[in-house]
Motif scaffolding. Structure first.
Motif, PDB file in Angstrom:
ATOM      1  N   ARG A   1       0.844  -1.208   0.000  1.00 39.29           N
ATOM      2  CA  ARG A   1       0.000   0.000   0.000  1.00 39.29           C
ATOM      3  C   ARG A   1       0.876   1.254   0.000  1.00 39.29           C
ATOM      4  O   ARG A   1       0.628   2.210  -0.736  1.00 39.29           O
TER       5      ARG A   1
ATOM      6  N   GLU B   1      -3.074  -0.839  -4.889  1.00 40.69           N
ATOM      7  CA  GLU B   1      -4.419  -0.818  -4.295  1.00 40.69           C
ATOM      8  C   GLU B   1      -4.749  -2.210  -3.785  1.00 40.69           C
ATOM      9  O   GLU B   1      -4.674  -3.186  -4.542  1.00 40.69           O
ATOM     10  N   THR B   2      -5.094  -2.299  -2.498  1.00 46.62           N
ATOM     11  CA  THR B   2      -5.403  -3.603  -1.911  1.00 46.62           C
ATOM     12  C   THR B   2      -6.672  -3.506  -1.067  1.00 46.62           C
ATOM     13  O   THR B   2      -7.150  -2.407  -0.782  1.00 46.62           O
ATOM     14  N   HIS B   3      -7.166  -4.664  -0.635  1.00 45.44           N
ATOM     15  CA  HIS B   3      -8.369  -4.678   0.217  1.00 45.44           C
ATOM     16  C   HIS B   3      -8.025  -4.410   1.688  1.00 45.44           C
ATOM     17  O   HIS B   3      -8.907  -4.232   2.515  1.00 45.44           O
TER      18      HIS B   3
ATOM     19  N   THR C   1     -14.645  -7.262  -1.065  1.00 46.10           N
ATOM     20  CA  THR C   1     -14.506  -7.233  -2.525  1.00 46.10           C
ATOM     21  C   THR C   1     -15.270  -8.422  -3.094  1.00 46.10           C
ATOM     22  O   THR C   1     -15.465  -9.425  -2.407  1.00 46.10           O
TER      23      THR C   1
ATOM     24  N   LYS D   1      -0.627  -5.884 -12.827  1.00 43.50           N
ATOM     25  CA  LYS D   1      -0.535  -5.663 -11.382  1.00 43.50           C
ATOM     26  C   LYS D   1       0.300  -6.767 -10.732  1.00 43.50           C
ATOM     27  O   LYS D   1       1.101  -6.498  -9.832  1.00 43.50           O
TER      28      LYS D   1
ATOM     29  N   ASN E   1     -13.596  -3.952  -5.879  1.00 46.65           N
ATOM     30  CA  ASN E   1     -14.062  -3.194  -4.710  1.00 46.65           C
ATOM     31  C   ASN E   1     -15.387  -2.495  -5.041  1.00 46.65           C
ATOM     32  O   ASN E   1     -15.946  -2.674  -6.134  1.00 46.65           O
TER      33      ASN E   1
ATOM     34  N   GLN F   1     -13.241  -1.386  -9.013  1.00 47.81           N
ATOM     35  CA  GLN F   1     -11.832  -1.461  -9.408  1.00 47.81           C
ATOM     36  C   GLN F   1     -11.259  -2.816  -8.991  1.00 47.81           C
ATOM     37  O   GLN F   1     -11.666  -3.368  -7.958  1.00 47.81           O
TER      38      GLN F   1
ATOM     39  N   VAL G   1      -8.686  -4.898  -7.222  1.00 49.19           N
ATOM     40  CA  VAL G   1      -7.710  -4.675  -6.149  1.00 49.19           C
ATOM     41  C   VAL G   1      -7.184  -6.006  -5.621  1.00 49.19           C
ATOM     42  O   VAL G   1      -7.890  -7.022  -5.630  1.00 49.19           O
TER      43      VAL G   1
END
Ligand code: TMP
Length: 237
Positions: A62, A67-69, A84, A154, A183, A187, A189
């Motif tokens: 991050r 971009e992560t959960h 998500t 990614k 999300n 998007q 993620v």
């Protein structure tokens, strides 16, 4: 903090976060499975180690703009994440041959892949998570061609960041598996976890295995090597 159990997987339970519909609590279990669930064992403390390792890695990613959960680690075995919609694909990045690819394609272990190889597997326990190509992924899931390419890009970006991270603690990132979700803004993620359960990690000097292969192959002490990875990461993140 958490209410109803939504899902139980092999290594984690997923709960609804109390009063926060857009958030989930991931609870890491002490169970280990291999060979699609054929081999099973419980290691008291594994859940804590993977929660700590994965939380540190997601925080690092991050900070590097991924971009992560992930929201935060809550306690020893739990973390808070954004909900998500999971895409039923496992995205594997390989820097060196090991495991499945070595066996499937007859490549000697530790052969380097430059550029790294990205593969998709269809997440389906009944089918044993089969290896699939891009067209299969488009047929089997609701991802668009652009999203599939985005997942590959990614995954390769995460590979660069993770290789750099592990290299600083004298560890070779041989390969790893990622899972993505959409999300609330639709998007793509990074979701799920990154831990010695989902990576192959070799000591740079001795090439000793510091990951779940010690359990898969019955060659070492899982808790000891996971503790080793956590200790190394604690020095830098
Ligand atoms: P593989 O060589 O068995 O395909 O594994 C490649 C990488 O993906 C390895 O680091 C372990 C990880 N992995 C998972 O995290 N979950 C899985 O279900 C599988 C098959 C592999």
């Amino acid at each position: 903090m958490k209410t109803g159990l939504l899902y139980e997987g092999k290594a984690k339970k997923v709960y609804q976060a109390c009063g926060e519909p857009g958030k989930l609590v991931l609870s890491y279990k002490d169970d280990a499975t291999a060979m699609n669930g054929e081999k099973k064992a419980t290691f008291v403390g594994k859940g804590r180690l993977n929660n700590e390792i994965s939380s540190r890695i997601f925080t690092y990613l991050r900070a590097k703009g991924a971009e992560t959960h992930f929201i935060k680690r809550l306690n020893e075995t739990e973390q808070l994440v954004y909900r998500t919609e999971m895409i039923p694909l496992e995205v594997v990045v390989r820097n060196m041959a090991a495991g499945n690819i070595a066996k499937r394609l007859g490549i000697e272990d530790a052969t380097a892949f430059d550029p790294p190889i990205v593969e998709f597997y269809y997440k389906n326990d009944e089918l044993g998570d089969p290896f699939i190509n891009d067209e299969h992924a488009l047929f089997l899931t609701n991802v668009t061609p652009a999203e599939l390419q985005e997942m590959k890009n990614k995954a390769l970006k995460m590979n660069d960041l993770l290789r750099e991270l592990f290299s600083k603690v004298e560890v070779i990132l041989v390969d790893f598996k990622l899972e993505f979700g959409r999300n609330a803004e639709a998007q793509i993620v990074l979701s799920d976890e990154i831990s010695p359960d989902t990576c192959r990690l070799w000591d740079k000097t001795t090439q000793d295995k510091l990951d779940k292969d010690v359990f898969r192959q019955g060659t070492g002490d899982l808790l000891k090597v996971y503790e080793d990875i956590l200790k190394r990461l604690e020095r830098i993140i």
